[in-house]
Design a protein around this motif. Structure first.
Motif, PDB file in Angstrom:
ATOM      1  N   GLU A   1       0.946  -1.372   0.027  1.00 47.69           N
ATOM      2  CA  GLU A   1      -0.238  -0.164  -0.105  1.00 47.69           C
ATOM      3  C   GLU A   1       0.397   1.245   0.476  1.00 47.69           C
ATOM      4  O   GLU A   1       0.621   2.517  -0.704  1.00 47.69           O
ATOM      5  N   GLN A   2       1.800   1.365   0.806  1.00 50.42           N
ATOM      6  CA  GLN A   2       2.503   2.809   0.720  1.00 50.42           C
ATOM      7  C   GLN A   2       3.689   3.314  -1.064  1.00 50.42           C
ATOM      8  O   GLN A   2       4.117   3.862  -0.474  1.00 50.42           O
ATOM      9  N   VAL A   3       3.432   1.011  -1.089  1.00 48.58           N
ATOM     10  CA  VAL A   3       4.324   1.819  -2.410  1.00 48.58           C
ATOM     11  C   VAL A   3       2.847   2.065  -3.473  1.00 48.58           C
ATOM     12  O   VAL A   3       3.092   3.333  -4.579  1.00 48.58           O
ATOM     13  N   SER A   4       1.492   1.257  -3.159  1.00 44.56           N
ATOM     14  CA  SER A   4       1.040   1.522  -4.230  1.00 44.56           C
ATOM     15  C   SER A   4       0.335   3.661  -4.659  1.00 44.56           C
ATOM     16  O   SER A   4       0.100   3.725  -5.110  1.00 44.56           O
ATOM     17  N   GLN A   5       0.100   3.886  -3.175  1.00 44.26           N
ATOM     18  CA  GLN A   5       0.242   5.158  -2.318  1.00 44.26           C
ATOM     19  C   GLN A   5       0.412   6.135  -2.797  1.00 44.26           C
ATOM     20  O   GLN A   5       1.362   7.064  -1.956  1.00 44.26           O
ATOM     21  N   ALA A   6       1.967   5.887  -3.621  1.00 44.57           N
ATOM     22  CA  ALA A   6       3.205   7.239  -3.218  1.00 44.57           C
ATOM     23  C   ALA A   6       3.392   8.336  -3.774  1.00 44.57           C
ATOM     24  O   ALA A   6       2.181   8.243  -4.951  1.00 44.57           O
ATOM     25  N   SER A   7       3.437   8.997  -3.473  1.00 41.66           N
ATOM     26  CA  SER A   7       2.585  10.872  -3.617  1.00 41.66           C
ATOM     27  C   SER A   7       3.387  11.018  -5.142  1.00 41.66           C
ATOM     28  O   SER A   7       4.605  10.063  -5.304  1.00 41.66           O
ATOM     29  N   ALA A   8       2.784  11.892  -5.718  1.00 40.11           N
ATOM     30  CA  ALA A   8       3.502  12.799  -6.967  1.00 40.11           C
ATOM     31  C   ALA A   8       4.822  12.758  -6.805  1.00 40.11           C
ATOM     32  O   ALA A   8       6.170  12.741  -7.238  1.00 40.11           O
ATOM     33  N   ALA A   9       5.139  13.576  -5.329  1.00 38.76           N
ATOM     34  CA  ALA A   9       6.493  13.742  -5.168  1.00 38.76           C
ATOM     35  C   ALA A   9       7.953  13.000  -5.072  1.00 38.76           C
ATOM     36  O   ALA A   9       8.847  12.690  -5.666  1.00 38.76           O
ATOM     37  N   THR A  10       7.368  11.791  -4.236  1.00 34.41           N
ATOM     38  CA  THR A  10       8.534  10.435  -4.134  1.00 34.41           C
ATOM     39  C   THR A  10       8.107  10.200  -5.220  1.00 34.41           C
ATOM     40  O   THR A  10       9.659   9.257  -5.757  1.00 34.41           O
ATOM     41  N   ILE A  11       7.502  10.396  -6.397  1.00 27.32           N
ATOM     42  CA  ILE A  11       7.651   8.978  -7.522  1.00 27.32           C
ATOM     43  C   ILE A  11       8.395  10.854  -8.552  1.00 27.32           C
ATOM     44  O   ILE A  11       9.716   9.831  -9.254  1.00 27.32           O
ATOM     45  N   GLU A  12       7.861  11.599  -8.408  1.00 24.85           N
ATOM     46  CA  GLU A  12       9.346  12.520  -8.839  1.00 24.85           C
ATOM     47  C   GLU A  12      10.125  12.319  -8.864  1.00 24.85           C
ATOM     48  O   GLU A  12      11.569  12.570  -9.137  1.00 24.85           O
ATOM     49  N   ALA A  13      10.834  12.107  -7.647  1.00 23.48           N
ATOM     50  CA  ALA A  13      12.122  12.357  -7.137  1.00 23.48           C
ATOM     51  C   ALA A  13      13.188  11.014  -7.190  1.00 23.48           C
ATOM     52  O   ALA A  13      13.589  10.881  -7.635  1.00 23.48           O
ATOM     53  N   TRP A  14      11.876   9.906  -7.339  1.00 24.48           N
ATOM     54  CA  TRP A  14      12.302   8.646  -7.825  1.00 24.48           C
ATOM     55  C   TRP A  14      12.893   9.102  -9.223  1.00 24.48           C
ATOM     56  O   TRP A  14      14.350   7.962  -9.673  1.00 24.48           O
ATOM     57  N   CYS A  15      12.072   9.493  -9.674  1.00 27.45           N
ATOM     58  CA  CYS A  15      12.304   9.374 -11.163  1.00 27.45           C
ATOM     59  C   CYS A  15      13.848  10.065 -12.047  1.00 27.45           C
ATOM     60  O   CYS A  15      14.382   9.290 -13.011  1.00 27.45           O
ATOM     61  N   ALA A  16      13.762  11.013 -10.762  1.00 25.01           N
ATOM     62  CA  ALA A  16      15.443  12.157 -11.171  1.00 25.01           C
ATOM     63  C   ALA A  16      16.173  11.299 -11.378  1.00 25.01           C
ATOM     64  O   ALA A  16      17.203  10.853 -11.661  1.00 25.01           O
ATOM     65  N   ALA A  17      15.951  11.073 -10.004  1.00 27.86           N
ATOM     66  CA  ALA A  17      17.535   9.644  -8.999  1.00 27.86           C
ATOM     67  C   ALA A  17      17.839   9.041 -10.395  1.00 27.86           C
ATOM     68  O   ALA A  17      19.447   8.352  -9.910  1.00 27.86           O
ATOM     69  N   ASN A  18      16.875   8.404 -10.535  1.00 27.60           N
ATOM     70  CA  ASN A  18      17.451   7.215 -11.925  1.00 27.60           C
ATOM     71  C   ASN A  18      16.767   6.998 -13.097  1.00 27.60           C
ATOM     72  O   ASN A  18      16.763   6.664 -13.857  1.00 27.60           O
TER      73      ASN A  18
END
Length: 180
Positions: A123-140
């Protein structure tokens, strides 16, 4: 530091809950005391000796273990250059590490190291915030489609590992993703 007060780790606030420190009757290799808990993982060192289940968290917290055995506990590679040497030293020498498939990677944000919170729930992964997803995409260096694919395949304890980090300053939740 009182023997009865469990040490406070700024960058790994609950190493018992994350499974990196556990109850034990073993006598610590450094302080020669059985304090009720032991670091379950091996340390980072040049030798061949395995230090897992030999060091109490108190000797990690005060730096005695790192000094006495010439070891580190958490890897500080790939951390933002804006993080201070003091923070890097605290992470490496006075913070319990964690285990991941390809080796631990600590995340940073707001010019400081983030605290490690362990494996997230589905649930924590599937409900990740837009900011969390954006940070992950930028870092990777990737896009949201890759995130969505990894997140949809995530099952705790399976072949894709997600590791949760929280910024100490702004509260941003970030994930390090690793695979077997």
């Amino acid at each position: 530091m009182s023997i009865n007060a469990f040490p406070n780790f700024r960058y790994h606030p609950d190493p018992v809950a994350t499974g990196n420190v556990g109850p034990s009757t073993i006598t610590c290799r450094v302080c020669q005391q059985a304090r009720g808990y032991v670091y379950l993982r091996d340390a980072i060192h040049a030798g061949r000796e395995d230090y897992s289940e030999q060091i109490c968290p108190w000797c990690i917290a005060d730096g005695r273990a790192a000094s006495a055995l010439d070891i580190a506990f958490a890897c500080s590679l790939d951390i933002d250059e804006s993080v201070s040497e003091t923070a890097l030293e605290e992470l490496s020498l006075r913070t319990p590490g964690y285990v991941s498939f390809q080796g631990q990677k600590w995340l940073a944000h707001c010019s400081d190291i983030c605290r490690f919170l362990g494996d997230p729930s589905v649930e924590q992964v599937s409900q990740a915030s837009a900011a969390t997803i954006e940070a992950w995409c930028a870092a990777n260096g990737t896009d949201e489609a890759v995130w969505l694919e990894l997140a949809s395949d995530y099952v705790p304890g399976a072949d894709i590992g997600f590791y949760t980090f929280e910024c100490l300053h702004c509260g941003l939740i970030q994930f390090h993703v690793d695979a077997t």
